[in-house]
Write an enzyme that holds these catalytic residues in place. Structure first.
Site, short mmCIF file in Angstrom:
data_model
loop_
_atom_site.label_atom_id
_atom_site.label_comp_id
_atom_site.label_asym_id
_atom_site.label_seq_id
_atom_site.Cartn_x
_atom_site.Cartn_y
_atom_site.Cartn_z
N CYS A 117 0.92 -1.02 0.17
CA CYS A 117 -0.06 -0.01 0.00
C CYS A 117 1.02 1.14 0.02
CB CYS A 117 -1.12 -0.04 1.11
SG CYS A 117 -0.05 0.19 2.68
N CYS A 149 -2.31 -3.81 8.55
CA CYS A 149 -1.81 -2.39 9.01
C CYS A 149 -1.40 -2.26 10.37
CB CYS A 149 -3.09 -1.27 8.97
SG CYS A 149 -4.11 -1.64 7.15
FE1 FES Z 1 -1.64 0.58 4.32
FE2 FES Z 1 -3.25 0.16 6.27
S1 FES Z 1 -3.57 0.20 3.98
S2 FES Z 1 -1.14 0.16 6.38
#
Ligand code: FES
Length: 127
Positions: free
Chosen positions: A33, A103
């Site tokens: 991400c 996360c």
């Molecule tokens: Fe990247 Fe939550 S989507 S840490």
């Protein structure tokens, strides 16, 4: 889908910022991400974390978990901080949606990276 605690720590994160001359700093990222978390520690001579701050460039769950992680390790020894798991942080927040569990891993890893940085800078320290 998010617990009240997650929303609270996201909207009103504790211990945000930097510590000047921190004794340990750890930066970790999630390559999927692209979110980044940095953790700063102030440690006394007894190996106790007297202050802890964080900066997170990331999603709401990452911010909430970093905030909770700082609260959980403040006042603890480095040894205790190393035992902090992402599961414990998520549980302290009354849970995270399964797709957001990764996360919370950033919080665990950032704490570990900051403690490791402290150990590198203080090779004489016994924890
Ligand atoms: Fe990247 Fe939550 S989507 S840490």
């Amino acid at each position: 889908m998010y617990s009240e605690k997650v929303i609270d720590h996201f909207s009103n994160p504790r211990n945000v910022g930097e510590i000047e001359n921190a004794d340990g700093v750890g930066t970790v990222g999630n390559s999927k991400c692209g979110d980044i978390m940095r953790m700063y520690l102030k440690v006394d001579d007894n190996g106790v974390i007297t202050d802890c701050k964080f900066k997170t460039f990331g999603c709401g769950a990452a911010i909430a978990t970093s905030s909770m992680a700082t609260e959980m390790i403040k006042g603890k020894t480095l040894k205790e901080a190393l035992k902090l798991t992402n599961k414990a942080v998520a549980e302290a927040l009354d849970g995270l949606p399964p797709v957001k569990m990764h996360c919370s891993l950033l919080a665990e890893e950032a704490v570990k990276a900051a403690v490791e940085d402290y150990m590198k800078k203080h090779p004489e320290a016994v924890i």
